[in-house]
Design a protein around this motif. Structure first.
Motif, PDB file in Angstrom:
ATOM      1  N   LEU A   3     -10.168   5.799   0.051  1.00 46.19           N
ATOM      2  CA  LEU A   3      -8.997   5.505  -0.767  1.00 46.19           C
ATOM      3  C   LEU A   3      -9.124   4.161  -1.469  1.00 46.19           C
ATOM      4  CD1 LEU A   3      -5.995   6.713   1.447  1.00 46.19           C
ATOM      5  CD2 LEU A   3      -6.798   7.721  -0.681  1.00 46.19           C
ATOM      6  N   ASP A   4      -9.676   3.167  -0.785  1.00 48.08           N
ATOM      7  CA  ASP A   4      -9.827   1.839  -1.390  1.00 48.08           C
ATOM      8  C   ASP A   4     -10.646   1.912  -2.674  1.00 48.08           C
ATOM      9  OD1 ASP A   4      -9.265   1.637   1.470  1.00 48.08           O
ATOM     10  OD2 ASP A   4      -9.429  -0.529   1.171  1.00 48.08           O
ATOM     11  N   GLU A   5     -11.648   2.797  -2.690  1.00 49.25           N
ATOM     12  CA  GLU A   5     -12.467   2.946  -3.893  1.00 49.25           C
ATOM     13  C   GLU A   5     -11.713   3.677  -4.996  1.00 49.25           C
ATOM     14  OE1 GLU A   5     -16.872   3.746  -2.709  1.00 49.25           O
ATOM     15  OE2 GLU A   5     -15.623   4.727  -1.188  1.00 49.25           O
ATOM     16  N   ILE A   6     -10.922   4.680  -4.608  1.00 49.76           N
ATOM     17  CA  ILE A   6     -10.169   5.452  -5.606  1.00 49.76           C
ATOM     18  C   ILE A   6      -9.154   4.566  -6.324  1.00 49.76           C
ATOM     19  CG2 ILE A   6      -8.517   7.347  -5.913  1.00 49.76           C
ATOM     20  CD1 ILE A   6      -9.911   8.755  -3.562  1.00 49.76           C
ATOM     21  N   PHE A   7      -8.497   3.683  -5.560  1.00 48.77           N
ATOM     22  CA  PHE A   7      -7.435   2.843  -6.131  1.00 48.77           C
ATOM     23  C   PHE A   7      -7.949   1.479  -6.592  1.00 48.77           C
ATOM     24  CE2 PHE A   7      -4.955   5.940  -3.750  1.00 48.77           C
ATOM     25  CZ  PHE A   7      -3.861   6.158  -4.575  1.00 48.77           C
ATOM     26  N   ALA A   8      -9.268   1.267  -6.564  1.00 48.36           N
ATOM     27  CA  ALA A   8      -9.836  -0.027  -6.964  1.00 48.36           C
ATOM     28  C   ALA A   8      -9.804  -0.206  -8.476  1.00 48.36           C
ATOM     29  CB  ALA A   8     -11.280  -0.138  -6.453  1.00 48.36           C
ATOM     30  N   GLY A  25       0.917  -2.393  -2.774  1.00 43.09           N
ATOM     31  CA  GLY A  25       1.870  -1.473  -2.169  1.00 43.09           C
ATOM     32  C   GLY A  25       1.471  -0.026  -2.336  1.00 43.09           C
ATOM     33  N   GLN A  26       0.839   0.300  -3.462  1.00 40.67           N
ATOM     34  CA  GLN A  26       0.411   1.671  -3.726  1.00 40.67           C
ATOM     35  C   GLN A  26      -0.699   2.082  -2.765  1.00 40.67           C
ATOM     36  OE1 GLN A  26      -1.651   2.573  -7.536  1.00 40.67           O
ATOM     37  NE2 GLN A  26      -0.004   4.058  -7.867  1.00 40.67           N
ATOM     38  N   LEU A  27      -1.678   1.212  -2.579  1.00 41.98           N
ATOM     39  CA  LEU A  27      -2.772   1.496  -1.654  1.00 41.98           C
ATOM     40  C   LEU A  27      -2.264   1.572  -0.221  1.00 41.98           C
ATOM     41  CD1 LEU A  27      -5.745   1.924  -1.032  1.00 41.98           C
ATOM     42  CD2 LEU A  27      -6.048  -0.574  -1.057  1.00 41.98           C
ATOM     43  N   GLN A  28      -1.358   0.671   0.144  1.00 38.49           N
ATOM     44  CA  GLN A  28      -0.769   0.693   1.481  1.00 38.49           C
ATOM     45  C   GLN A  28      -0.080   2.032   1.746  1.00 38.49           C
ATOM     46  OE1 GLN A  28       2.434  -2.102   1.953  1.00 38.49           O
ATOM     47  NE2 GLN A  28       2.614  -1.812   4.168  1.00 38.49           N
ATOM     48  N   MET A  29       0.669   2.495   0.780  1.00 40.10           N
ATOM     49  CA  MET A  29       1.364   3.774   0.935  1.00 40.10           C
ATOM     50  C   MET A  29       0.380   4.935   1.012  1.00 40.10           C
ATOM     51  SD  MET A  29       4.246   5.494  -1.538  1.00 40.10           S
ATOM     52  CE  MET A  29       4.719   7.230  -1.329  1.00 40.10           C
ATOM     53  N   ALA A  30      -0.631   4.941   0.146  1.00 42.75           N
ATOM     54  CA  ALA A  30      -1.609   6.032   0.136  1.00 42.75           C
ATOM     55  C   ALA A  30      -2.332   6.124   1.478  1.00 42.75           C
ATOM     56  CB  ALA A  30      -2.606   5.831  -0.995  1.00 42.75           C
ATOM     57  N   ARG A  31      -2.691   4.990   2.044  1.00 44.08           N
ATOM     58  CA  ARG A  31      -3.355   4.993   3.356  1.00 44.08           C
ATOM     59  C   ARG A  31      -2.459   5.623   4.415  1.00 44.08           C
ATOM     60  NH1 ARG A  31      -5.229  -1.316   3.133  1.00 44.08           N
ATOM     61  NH2 ARG A  31      -7.268  -1.067   2.119  1.00 44.08           N
TER      62      ARG A  31
END
Length: 632
Positions: A3-8, A25-31
């Motif tokens: 996910l970190d790579e997708i949202f990078a 916040g978006q990455l936190q939620m996706a995780r």
């Protein structure tokens, strides 16, 4: 890919979304969502405005390999998901999953009813009906939202795919039925988008409307209690009984004694309900109406007995045994539903509340019955049966706690978090609080509030929503202010909601006076909306029968209904109103709260803590400078 790579910044989302900026916040939620889907855990996320919650749950959902239903609170969000967000995520992930939109069946055109209407009338009865006939020749979806002009409920009823008129596989148009085609697409889809009305009605009907799914994502989840209550509500009105009688007349030569008894009984009941001059009140406050309900029960019983005895001899048209039996079953279902509603109304007590409310235009009053709480139902029907449920909205927590949501919706175990907004509220938003002496309950509130509204509008050069918790107060303040300001003003009710929004967006310095429906689901980006004025703290009305029942239940259990229900509900509503203002990183604006109790009462501090951290404005004279205007 992680996910970190997708949202990078250089990831696949950035490659398909111009101007993409990573948001913590978006990455936190996706995780959190992905963990919930993988481990079978329910997930609750308050995603502040600007987090981008749609992408945060769509990426894990489309990567899950499971069937996912996404339910939204608004048509606008459904359209955004289908036409923008889902295609974008599919391109980013390189997937080609099947996606379907499914609406309640009353949204679809029924080919059989249309053919029968055209055969019986030859000529369309109105301009709206003529448009429907023309549209029916080319539509491929049968979805009424395609119509340029929306017909009235009485006209659409003649051609909608109503469940109580549906012959199913016995219908000559079954193979080309718009509704069943939509259901078939949903059955084979990987992702199904629905609205809350359909989602919770499906739960109430034991899963009869939606295909089986593994995961559910409920966006705008702060609306779930209301929609679940609606799905479990039984209703009796002149409109529902009239529709039942029209259906009987369509297929049978109905005994006039049966029709007259029900029609006259409903007319007497309607007059009795209107004798209480309130928009919404407990049925217990109208004893004569309760007596009339008791008198109606035998009339519905006689209608049921007549149909059971006469369904063959009174049948209209060519008699086909299978079709006739299905017609009888459908018509009987309508009668029995009204009998069951009567029983529910008569047995209302601690667990069920019965009330009267004004219906839609042309419906006058209707009587409703619903459970006092929906938490136990949702726990059984949703949270215990679905592997993972995601609840998200910009307004779920009250002062950082999800206790209120947990109590009202009934989930027990879930991972919870508040994903912070990327907006700089201290720089972008200002908050003005009225003096402590300004109390909405005082006799001179409207006059004093109008003076503040007028000054605030002068400072912001219009560009404002003025939001109220009641129509009466809205009209009173509008009357005091509109003629005194040099800006174009409109009031809710002058035009349809969509037309008012269109007017506001294109009109320089516009001012809109409005109530509940404009507190949420409205997106006006840029300086066109620079001020939101709120008349009072939006506590639920303790005079509302459902609210009163829920308050009593909390107090009876030893809790504090004000602390546990009223304050969290007001915070959620107030944050929604606040959320109309800042919609992008460039927006700047002012919230003006005219309720001085937020400074004079002890609960005010808790409410202020729960709001976005806007800069405090102590004098309306500071507004012009804050907005960067040279005037003022």
């Amino acid at each position: 890919m992680y996910l970190d790579e997708i949202f990078a910044a250089g990831g696949p989302l950035a490659g398909v979304l111009p101007g993409y900026v990573p948001r913590a916040g978006q990455l936190q939620m996706a995780r959190l969502v992905e963990r919930g889907l993988l481990e079978g855990i329910h997930t609750v996320v308050e995603a502040g405005t600007g987090v981008g919650k749609s992408l945060a749950y769509l990426v894990p959902a489309l990567r899950s390999g499971k069937k996912v239903v996404i339910s939204t609170g608004t048509i606008a969000l459904q359209e955004q998901l289908l036409t923008k967000d889902v295609p974008l995520v599919q391109r980013a992930l390189g997937t080609d999953l099947r996606v379907a939109l499914l609406k309640g069946r009353n949204n679809y055109l029924c080919r059989e009813k249309l053919a029968r209407l055209q055969r019986d009338t030859f000529v369309a009865s109105s301009g709206a009906m003529e448009q429907i006939w023309d549209w029916a020749r080319w539509t491929t979806t049968g979805d009424r939202s395609e119509l340029a002009v929306q017909p009235g409920p009485g006209e659409w009823e003649q051609v909608d795919a109503d469940a109580d008129d549906c012959l199913g596989e016995l219908c000559p148009f079954y193979d080309t039925c718009f509704y069943f085609q939509a259901r078939e697409r949903a059955r084979f889809a990987d992702l199904v988008v629905v609205n809350h009305a359909l989602f919770f009605l499906d739960l109430a009907m034991g899963g009869a409307l939606l295909p089986p799914y593994d995961f559910a994502v409920l966006d705008e989840a702060h609306q779930c209690e209301s929609w679940a209550t609606s799905a479990l509500t039984s209703t009796i009105s002149q409109r529902t009984v009239g529709r039942m009688l029209r259906r009987l007349n369509r297929y049978y030569t109905l005994d006039t004694a049966v029709e007259d008894e029900l029609g006259e009984g409903m007319r007497r009941l309607g007059s009795r309900l209107a004798a209480v001059d309130q928009d919404r009140y407990p049925l217990s406050a109208n004893a004569p109406a309760r007596e009339l309900l008791l008198e109606l029960a035998p009339a519905f019983e006689r209608a049921e007995l007549w149909l059971d005895a006469s369904w063959q001899s009174a049948y209209r048209g060519a008699f086909d045994q299978q079709v006739a039996e299905r017609r009888r079953e459908l018509c009987m279902r309508g009668i029995v539903a009204h009998r069951q509603a009567l029983q529910q109304l008569q047995s209302a007590g601690d667990e069920t509340i019965a009330w009267v409310e004004r219906g839609e235009p042309g419906e006058r009053h209707r009587i409703c019955a619903a459970p006092c709480e929906v938490a136990s139902f949702l726990q059984r029907a949703l949270f215990e049966r679905c592997e993972s449920v995601v609840l998200t909205s910009a307004t779920l927590a009250a002062d950082g706690s999800f206790d209120y949501l947990r109590r009202t919706l009934g989930y027990e175990q879930a991972q919870e978090c508040v994903a912070p907004s990327p907006f700089d509220y201290e720089r972008q938003a200002g908050l003005y609080l009225a003096p402590p002496s300004l109390n909405p309950k005082s006799h001179d509130f409207a006059r004093r509030a109008a003076a503040l509204v007028e000054e605030a509008l002068d400072r912001t050069r219009g560009r404002a929503f003025v939001l109220f918790t009641s129509y009466a107060r809205m009209r009173e303040v509008h009357r005091l202010v509109a003629a005194r300001v040099a800006f174009p003003c409109r009031i809710q009710g002058e035009l349809a909601r969509s037309q008012l929004l269109s007017w506001f967006r294109r009109t320089p310095s516009a001012v809109l006076f409005a109530t509940g429906t404009f507190w949420e689901g409205v997106d006006v980006v840029g300086e066109q909306l620079s001020c939101v004025i709120i008349d009072r703290l939006p506590f639920p009305s303790p005079g509302d029968p459902l609210v009163a029942a829920r308050l009593r239940a909390i107090d009876s259990a030893g809790g504090s209904s004000f602390e546990e229900y009223m304050i969290p509900a007001a915070i959620t509503r107030l944050k929604q109103g606040f959320g109309r203002l800042i919609r992008s990183v460039e927006d700047r604006g002012i919230v003006v709260l005219l309720d001085g109790r937020i400074q004079s009462e002890r609960y005010g501090e808790a409410i202020l803590r729960a709001l976005p951290p806007a800069r405090r404005i102590t004098d309306l004279g500071e507004i012009s400078a804050f907005l960067g205007d040279s005037t003022g």
